[in-house]
Design a protein around this motif. Sequence first.
Motif, PDB file in Angstrom:
ATOM      1  N   ASN A 143       4.862  14.168  15.928  1.00  0.00           N
ATOM      2  CA  ASN A 143       5.920  13.074  15.480  1.00  0.00           C
ATOM      3  C   ASN A 143       6.570  12.335  16.547  1.00  0.00           C
ATOM      4  OD1 ASN A 143       5.591  14.540  12.906  1.00  0.00           O
ATOM      5  ND2 ASN A 143       7.132  15.998  13.541  1.00  0.00           N
TER       6      ASN A 143
ATOM      7  N   ASP B 266       5.956  10.474  11.353  1.00  0.00           N
ATOM      8  CA  ASP B 266       5.653  11.731  11.187  1.00  0.00           C
ATOM      9  C   ASP B 266       4.054  12.115  10.978  1.00  0.00           C
ATOM     10  OD1 ASP B 266       8.334  12.816  11.284  1.00  0.00           O
ATOM     11  OD2 ASP B 266       8.815  12.503   9.405  1.00  0.00           O
ATOM     12  N   ASN B 267       3.605  13.098  11.392  1.00  0.00           N
ATOM     13  CA  ASN B 267       2.073  13.517  11.252  1.00  0.00           C
ATOM     14  C   ASN B 267       1.538  12.410  11.895  1.00  0.00           C
ATOM     15  OD1 ASN B 267      -0.115  14.953  10.830  1.00  0.00           O
ATOM     16  ND2 ASN B 267       0.165  15.059   8.599  1.00  0.00           N
TER      17      ASN B 267
ATOM     18  N   ASP C  85      13.105  20.299   6.745  1.00  0.00           N
ATOM     19  CA  ASP C  85      12.400  19.592   8.010  1.00  0.00           C
ATOM     20  C   ASP C  85      13.086  19.633   9.354  1.00  0.00           C
ATOM     21  OD1 ASP C  85       9.943  17.961   6.601  1.00  0.00           O
ATOM     22  OD2 ASP C  85      12.056  17.867   5.379  1.00  0.00           O
TER      23      ASP C  85
ATOM     24  N   THR D  31       0.502  18.169   1.594  1.00  0.00           N
ATOM     25  CA  THR D  31       1.327  17.502   2.385  1.00  0.00           C
ATOM     26  C   THR D  31       1.502  16.183   2.439  1.00  0.00           C
ATOM     27  OG1 THR D  31       0.169  18.217   4.370  1.00  0.00           O
ATOM     28  CG2 THR D  31       2.170  19.732   3.708  1.00  0.00           C
TER      29      THR D  31
ATOM     30  N   ARG E 293       6.868  24.526   1.546  1.00  0.00           N
ATOM     31  CA  ARG E 293       7.448  23.477   0.571  1.00  0.00           C
ATOM     32  C   ARG E 293       6.307  23.419  -0.370  1.00  0.00           C
ATOM     33  NH1 ARG E 293      11.023  19.286   2.978  1.00  0.00           N
ATOM     34  NH2 ARG E 293       8.967  18.160   3.758  1.00  0.00           N
TER      35      ARG E 293
ATOM     36  N   THR F  23      11.739  24.848  -2.014  1.00  0.00           N
ATOM     37  CA  THR F  23      11.618  24.941  -0.748  1.00  0.00           C
ATOM     38  C   THR F  23      12.012  26.498  -0.115  1.00  0.00           C
ATOM     39  OG1 THR F  23      11.858  22.622  -0.114  1.00  0.00           O
ATOM     40  CG2 THR F  23      11.986  24.043   1.679  1.00  0.00           C
TER      41      THR F  23
ATOM     42  N   PRO G   4       9.640  16.370  -0.337  1.00  0.00           N
ATOM     43  CA  PRO G   4      10.936  16.784  -0.046  1.00  0.00           C
ATOM     44  C   PRO G   4      11.755  17.605  -1.168  1.00  0.00           C
ATOM     45  CG  PRO G   4      10.388  14.730   1.054  1.00  0.00           C
ATOM     46  CD  PRO G   4       9.323  15.103   0.015  1.00  0.00           C
TER      47      PRO G   4
ATOM     48  N   GLN H 113      12.466  22.460  13.016  1.00  0.00           N
ATOM     49  CA  GLN H 113      12.307  22.135  14.684  1.00  0.00           C
ATOM     50  C   GLN H 113      13.124  23.192  15.167  1.00  0.00           C
ATOM     51  OE1 GLN H 113      13.997  18.073  15.016  1.00  0.00           O
ATOM     52  NE2 GLN H 113      12.806  17.139  13.258  1.00  0.00           N
TER      53      GLN H 113
ATOM     54  N   ALA I  63      14.661  13.509  10.603  1.00  0.00           N
ATOM     55  CA  ALA I  63      14.188  14.426   9.515  1.00  0.00           C
ATOM     56  C   ALA I  63      13.999  13.886   8.058  1.00  0.00           C
ATOM     57  CB  ALA I  63      14.649  15.712   9.680  1.00  0.00           C
ATOM     58  N   THR I  64      13.042  14.130   7.284  1.00  0.00           N
ATOM     59  CA  THR I  64      13.130  13.752   5.923  1.00  0.00           C
ATOM     60  C   THR I  64      14.186  14.409   5.190  1.00  0.00           C
ATOM     61  OG1 THR I  64      10.755  13.376   6.062  1.00  0.00           O
ATOM     62  CG2 THR I  64      11.600  13.394   3.955  1.00  0.00           C
TER      63      THR I  64
END
Length: 611
Positions: free
Chosen positions: A564, A582-583, A71, A597, A83, A91, A87, A75, A66-67
């Motif tokens: 991911n 990711d993504n 994040d 994002t 956000r 947030t 990062p 999950q 995870a960043t």
Amino acid sequence: MNFNHLRAPLAVLPLALIAAYSHAQTTPAPSLPVTVVTATRVAQPLTDVVADVTIVDRDTIDRSGATGLADLLGQLPGVSFVRNGGPGATTSVYLRGAETRFTAVFIDGVRIDSQSTGGASWNAIPLSQIDRIEVVRGPAAAVYGSDALGGVIQIFTRKGEAGFSPSIEMGFGSHGTRKLSAALSGQQGAVDYALGVSRETSDGFNAQPDSNPDEDGYRSTAVSGRLGWQLNAAHRLDASLLDSEMDAQYDAFSPGNDDHGQSDLQTLGLNWSAKWSDVYSSKLGVTRGKDRYETSPSSYVTDTSVTSYLWQNNVTLGASQVTVALERREDHLDNASTTPVISERSQNALALGYALRSGVHTLQLNARRDDDSEFGGHSTGSAAYALGFAPNWRAIVSVGTAFRAPTLYQRFSAYGLPSLQPETSRNVEGGVKYEERGNSFSVIAYRNKVSDLITYVSGPGDCANGSGDYAGCYGNTANAQYSGLTVAAARRFGLLALSGSLDVQDPKDLATGNQLARRAKQTAKLAATLPVAGWTVGAETEFVGKRFDDAKNTKELDRYSLVNLSVSTVVAKDWTLLGRIDNLADEDYETAKGYATAGRTFYVGLKWAPN
């Protein structure tokens, strides 16, 4: 609640996991009992906990790739986040749809909060320093006092254990992201220790492409340490510290400016644990959390400190346990732009708890009285019961009340209203839970009704300064209800590990019937890991339903789906290679209107950790 908008394939994922429980014959490997502290402030096996709890350990954090902390939390079942960009940006984390300020947050037992915005500064909490996370969903004010209307998140940094364990991790990723961290921990005689440092930088991406063309990067530096001294078999001293500094670029109201938000989060804790006999034990603690935020070139500074004193006493009588705690909390706020008339307040509290585990019956009762120096006293209580109706299966039901005191800024700044009252909630929930050797399944239905919700009302108003000339002020203007159903499961089939969750919720304003801003009614998540030819391969999918960016539900945020991927492998003795995308589908989506994002991103890291 409306189930119609949930896509069929994702809606049946938890049902597939339920079916797997009925047909799987695989016997999981034996493991040590998992212990939870956060639910009642007393260590207890997970199988004895009535509350809706999720535990995240260091191995899970490493595998997640995870960043940031948000994040990772996103999950988990019942958790979502919003956000404003990358990062390092502002947030918000929602437990069961409840406002971010309705989650009480602790780092190594140290409460962190902002007496300006309310709630923790999630972007400033360094994931690199975290060893374990305990998430308790549902009100817990009868145990922790103010703030815990939606739940409690307790974060633990590394703790020293027998031997000497060093580690180093370095990596790079999209948008010029670079990470370097080092840690060591160990034990020497009666003393155990742990120390960690990390540095992370990123060029970032354009958070607001329609209004400001620059990239918004961040720089983060963090250090944490824990020191324990086992004086003898009955007495132990523990000290902890964390210092995390974040410098993040953001897009303000004037395009072309290089705007920066600088966060400094600090925690200090000192605790003495004593076991006086087989019946009586106690804990005495002094902690301090500090949250400072400053912007430049525009001038804004807000600085909160929360100092807490806790004396907790535990008496064990056979199958029951009685807890008596005295606690004092002192809040201080320095806010340079609009200095409050009153910048300090305190709360004194008496908390009582009773727990019983007898055969198939588990009972948890809690009551607490908080006396605030400004608004007076407030009482909260909770009752929870679990019945073991089959091996490893329990039916649970609980009720509880909670409150959050208005922040000093909300009451005494130029935009404040001194007559503000605490936000209060009444929660009821019930369901079934299964726990056995790391495998789990749960279905929890809940309804949490919040009264006197504090909102900012635009337009001239009778604020703290008495002139009414400002653009608006805070007020107890709304009531909200967070109701829903969470289905969660985790199961291992040989080498394949599966986990998934489905949240169907209805976070709404009771006065208007509108959906609360930035919260979806449907969220589904599925994760899988599998060793393949010396690699550990992981995949995650997430679906988030339609949301609105405003209280009037006129600015729609589209539903989105994410995929991911992650891999890891041992490349040499003590060396592990980590990779993550990711993504994967490069989905174009927003969690807040007008804020971009990251799109598809990658990260590659190398970790050295001698066994």
